[in-house]
Design a protein around this motif. Structure first.
Motif, PDB file in Angstrom:
ATOM      1  N   LEU A  88      -1.405   5.602  -3.485  1.00  0.00           N
ATOM      2  CA  LEU A  88      -1.137   4.881  -2.237  1.00  0.00           C
ATOM      3  C   LEU A  88      -1.417   3.387  -2.393  1.00  0.00           C
ATOM      4  CD1 LEU A  88      -2.690   7.562   0.094  1.00  0.00           C
ATOM      5  CD2 LEU A  88      -0.297   6.822   0.177  1.00  0.00           C
ATOM      6  N   VAL A  89      -2.504   3.066  -3.076  1.00  0.00           N
ATOM      7  CA  VAL A  89      -2.840   1.665  -3.326  1.00  0.00           C
ATOM      8  C   VAL A  89      -1.721   0.997  -4.117  1.00  0.00           C
ATOM      9  CG1 VAL A  89      -4.370   0.180  -4.687  1.00  0.00           C
ATOM     10  CG2 VAL A  89      -5.338   1.887  -3.122  1.00  0.00           C
ATOM     11  N   GLU A  90      -1.264   1.718  -5.137  1.00  0.00           N
ATOM     12  CA  GLU A  90      -0.167   1.212  -5.971  1.00  0.00           C
ATOM     13  C   GLU A  90       1.074   0.916  -5.114  1.00  0.00           C
ATOM     14  OE1 GLU A  90       1.733   0.264  -9.549  1.00  0.00           O
ATOM     15  OE2 GLU A  90      -0.391   0.735  -9.256  1.00  0.00           O
ATOM     16  N   ALA A  91       1.343   1.821  -4.173  1.00  0.00           N
ATOM     17  CA  ALA A  91       2.569   1.692  -3.372  1.00  0.00           C
ATOM     18  C   ALA A  91       2.444   0.679  -2.224  1.00  0.00           C
ATOM     19  CB  ALA A  91       2.962   3.061  -2.800  1.00  0.00           C
ATOM     20  N   PHE A  92       1.266   0.586  -1.614  1.00  0.00           N
ATOM     21  CA  PHE A  92       1.196  -0.122  -0.328  1.00  0.00           C
ATOM     22  C   PHE A  92       0.181  -1.259  -0.242  1.00  0.00           C
ATOM     23  CE2 PHE A  92       2.604   4.274   0.822  1.00  0.00           C
ATOM     24  CZ  PHE A  92       3.917   3.945   1.139  1.00  0.00           C
ATOM     25  N   TRP A  93      -0.669  -1.457  -1.228  1.00  0.00           N
ATOM     26  CA  TRP A  93      -1.610  -2.587  -1.183  1.00  0.00           C
ATOM     27  C   TRP A  93      -1.096  -3.725  -2.032  1.00  0.00           C
ATOM     28  CZ3 TRP A  93      -7.520  -1.088  -1.529  1.00  0.00           C
ATOM     29  CH2 TRP A  93      -7.910  -0.432  -0.352  1.00  0.00           C
ATOM     30  N   PRO A  94      -1.301  -4.984  -1.626  1.00  0.00           N
ATOM     31  CA  PRO A  94      -1.816  -5.363  -0.312  1.00  0.00           C
ATOM     32  C   PRO A  94      -0.792  -5.074   0.774  1.00  0.00           C
ATOM     33  CG  PRO A  94      -1.174  -7.322  -1.553  1.00  0.00           C
ATOM     34  CD  PRO A  94      -0.982  -6.145  -2.472  1.00  0.00           C
ATOM     35  N   ALA A 121     -13.351   3.124   6.152  1.00  0.00           N
ATOM     36  CA  ALA A 121     -11.939   2.735   6.253  1.00  0.00           C
ATOM     37  C   ALA A 121     -11.751   1.412   5.524  1.00  0.00           C
ATOM     38  CB  ALA A 121     -11.551   2.601   7.732  1.00  0.00           C
ATOM     39  N   LEU A 122     -10.843   1.389   4.537  1.00  0.00           N
ATOM     40  CA  LEU A 122     -10.630   0.192   3.714  1.00  0.00           C
ATOM     41  C   LEU A 122      -9.189  -0.272   3.798  1.00  0.00           C
ATOM     42  CD1 LEU A 122     -12.475   1.011   0.358  1.00  0.00           C
ATOM     43  CD2 LEU A 122     -13.347  -0.255   2.334  1.00  0.00           C
ATOM     44  N   ARG A 123      -9.027  -1.597   3.850  1.00  0.00           N
ATOM     45  CA  ARG A 123      -7.679  -2.179   3.795  1.00  0.00           C
ATOM     46  C   ARG A 123      -7.704  -3.425   2.939  1.00  0.00           C
ATOM     47  NH1 ARG A 123      -3.283  -5.177   6.274  1.00  0.00           N
ATOM     48  NH2 ARG A 123      -4.351  -6.425   7.849  1.00  0.00           N
ATOM     49  N   CYS A 124      -6.641  -3.622   2.190  1.00  0.00           N
ATOM     50  CA  CYS A 124      -6.432  -4.840   1.410  1.00  0.00           C
ATOM     51  C   CYS A 124      -5.282  -5.597   2.059  1.00  0.00           C
ATOM     52  CB  CYS A 124      -6.097  -4.484  -0.040  1.00  0.00           C
ATOM     53  SG  CYS A 124      -5.657  -5.900  -1.046  1.00  0.00           S
ATOM     54  N   PRO A 125      -5.583  -6.659   2.821  1.00  0.00           N
ATOM     55  CA  PRO A 125      -4.536  -7.347   3.583  1.00  0.00           C
ATOM     56  C   PRO A 125      -3.644  -8.225   2.709  1.00  0.00           C
ATOM     57  CG  PRO A 125      -6.657  -8.384   3.975  1.00  0.00           C
ATOM     58  CD  PRO A 125      -6.913  -7.228   3.059  1.00  0.00           C
ATOM     59  N   ALA A 126      -2.416  -8.463   3.198  1.00  0.00           N
ATOM     60  CA  ALA A 126      -1.436  -9.257   2.445  1.00  0.00           C
ATOM     61  C   ALA A 126      -1.394 -10.713   2.897  1.00  0.00           C
ATOM     62  CB  ALA A 126      -0.042  -8.642   2.608  1.00  0.00           C
ATOM     63  N   HIS A 127      -1.892 -10.998   4.099  1.00  0.00           N
ATOM     64  CA  HIS A 127      -1.753 -12.353   4.649  1.00  0.00           C
ATOM     65  C   HIS A 127      -2.506 -13.376   3.786  1.00  0.00           C
ATOM     66  CE1 HIS A 127      -1.875 -15.671   7.499  1.00  0.00           C
ATOM     67  NE2 HIS A 127      -1.039 -15.013   8.285  1.00  0.00           N
ATOM     68  N   GLN A 128      -1.842 -14.480   3.456  1.00  0.00           N
ATOM     69  CA  GLN A 128      -2.432 -15.451   2.525  1.00  0.00           C
ATOM     70  C   GLN A 128      -3.722 -16.056   3.067  1.00  0.00           C
ATOM     71  OE1 GLN A 128      -1.760 -15.680  -0.600  1.00  0.00           O
ATOM     72  NE2 GLN A 128      -0.174 -14.148  -0.217  1.00  0.00           N
ATOM     73  N   VAL A 129      -3.835 -16.260   4.366  1.00  0.00           N
ATOM     74  CA  VAL A 129      -5.048 -16.867   4.920  1.00  0.00           C
ATOM     75  C   VAL A 129      -6.224 -15.886   4.811  1.00  0.00           C
ATOM     76  CG1 VAL A 129      -6.124 -17.790   7.008  1.00  0.00           C
ATOM     77  CG2 VAL A 129      -3.767 -18.415   6.424  1.00  0.00           C
ATOM     78  N   MET A 130      -5.991 -14.634   5.186  1.00  0.00           N
ATOM     79  CA  MET A 130      -7.054 -13.637   5.055  1.00  0.00           C
ATOM     80  C   MET A 130      -7.423 -13.445   3.577  1.00  0.00           C
ATOM     81  SD  MET A 130      -9.283 -11.619   6.271  1.00  0.00           S
ATOM     82  CE  MET A 130      -9.806 -10.038   6.936  1.00  0.00           C
ATOM     83  N   ARG A 131      -6.442 -13.489   2.706  1.00  0.00           N
ATOM     84  CA  ARG A 131      -6.720 -13.326   1.269  1.00  0.00           C
ATOM     85  C   ARG A 131      -7.561 -14.500   0.751  1.00  0.00           C
ATOM     86  NH1 ARG A 131      -4.860  -9.279  -1.044  1.00  0.00           N
ATOM     87  NH2 ARG A 131      -5.096 -10.143  -3.117  1.00  0.00           N
ATOM     88  N   ALA A 132      -7.239 -15.703   1.224  1.00  0.00           N
ATOM     89  CA  ALA A 132      -8.010 -16.883   0.817  1.00  0.00           C
ATOM     90  C   ALA A 132      -9.445 -16.774   1.328  1.00  0.00           C
ATOM     91  CB  ALA A 132      -7.345 -18.153   1.347  1.00  0.00           C
TER      92      ALA A 132
END
Ligand code: AMP
Ligand code: MG
Length: 316
Positions: A88-94, A121-132
């Motif tokens: 799932l991580v491979e397919a959908f993260w971030p 509950a864990l999430r790896c977000p895609a948004h550049q600001v949250m990632r920064a």
């Protein structure tokens, strides 16, 4: 952190991110844009910081928080990822998929983050600001939606300021959220089954394609495992009527496709646009003079299922 004054408004640039990371390091609260909705972030390894989230939101302490990580490597310090979780991580993260996984006993997370549950509950977000922000802080960040508990979720910095005001130390203004609906929450069970705890941008069909449809759990385990699933949530503070073809006298109509309202989720009937605009339209409807809200029918396909899930809870 003292919260007697209005929040600092920060730009989504290098100095703004550095300031936000310093506030988080000191145990403060920062509202930050993600691709789903704005999150109310705090360091997930601090009892005081996590307690401040619950206080600012007025959130019941039995309702656990999602922990945000920059990558799988940090995720693996917090939870146990089996082969399914890795696929799932491979397919959908971030991205907009939150995984509920067994918590590692040595995870640097306070118990309150997962409300004392053995899972996290864990999430790896895609948004550049949250990632920064994750990169600058170097910490796992607990971040529920940045609104008062039970109210309409925020998809702009202005929504956050209106809902939380001085309850948050700083807000990073990164514009409107592109997806607009909270992440899909997926629990992977020890017995090999899986269950969607909250519908969201990643659809059941997409998950089935990775995990196989046959392994889905038939019924919910029941009880309050995911209290975000409470029947009433996302409440605009007025009665909401769904599936409306036209407005009645005292209604503010939120349109979609051919149903023309005072505002429209999407005039062209585009479901992704409707998701992105859903909470903004509910905020506008909540502020309108009309005592009641009506919403046009939304097809239950793709992300439309998640839109209808939110609308049913807004109407409950
Ligand atoms: P929000 O913070 O508003 O995005 O809501 C987070 C959602 O994640 C809520 O519905 C929580 O109940 C759910 N959640 C967080 N941690 C867990 C967990 N360990 N098990 C099940 N659901 C969880
Ligand atoms: Mg929320």
């Amino acid at each position: 952190m003292s919260r007697n004054s209005l929040p600092e408004m920060l730009a989504p640039d290098v100095p703004g991110i550095a300031r936000a990371a310093a506030i988080l390091a000191a145990g403060g609260l920062v509202a930050v844009p993600t691709e789903t909705v704005y999150g109310l972030a705090a360091r997930a390894d601090s009892d005081e910081a996590v307690a401040a989230i619950y206080r600012a939101k007025g959130r019941p302490d039995f309702n656990p928080l999602i922990v945000h990580v920059p990558d799988l490597a940090m995720g693996e310090t917090l939870a146990v990822f089996d082969a399914r979780a890795r696929r799932l991580v491979e397919a959908f993260w971030p991205g907009a998929l939150t995984l509920v996984l067994p918590r590692r006993p040595d995870a640097p997370l306070v118990a309150a983050v997962s409300a004392g549950l053995p899972t996290v509950a864990l999430r790896c977000p895609a948004h550049q600001v949250m990632r920064a922000l994750l990169a600058a802080s170097g910490l796992p960040l607990a971040a529920p939606s940045a609104n008062r508990s039970g109210a309409v979720s925020p998809t702009s910095a202005a929504h956050v300021a209106a809902s939380l005001g001085s309850g948050v130390d700083a807000i990073i203004d990164g514009g409107d959220c592109a997806t607009g609906i909270e992440s899909t929450i997926l629990a992977l069970r020890d017995d090999g089954s899986w269950e969607i705890l909250r519908l969201g941008p990643i659809t059941k069909a997409q998950i089935s394609a990775v995990l196989g449809a046959g392994s889905e759990a038939v019924t919910s385990a029941g009880g309050i495992e995911a209290p975000g699933q409470l029947a009433s949530h996302y409440a605009p503070g007025k009665p909401v009527r769904l599936g409306a073809g036209a407005a009645e006298d005292d209604e503010f109509l939120i349109g979609f496709g051919p149903v023309v309202g005072q505002v429209s989720l999407s005039q062209t009937g585009d479901l992704a646009e409707a998701a992105a605009r859903l909470y903004a339209c509910l905020h506008i409807a909540a502020a309108a003079v009309n005592p009641r809200i009506a919403v046009a029918p939304i097809p239950d396909q793709g992300i439309g299922a998640a839109i209808n899930d939110r609308l049913r809870r807004a109407a409950a």
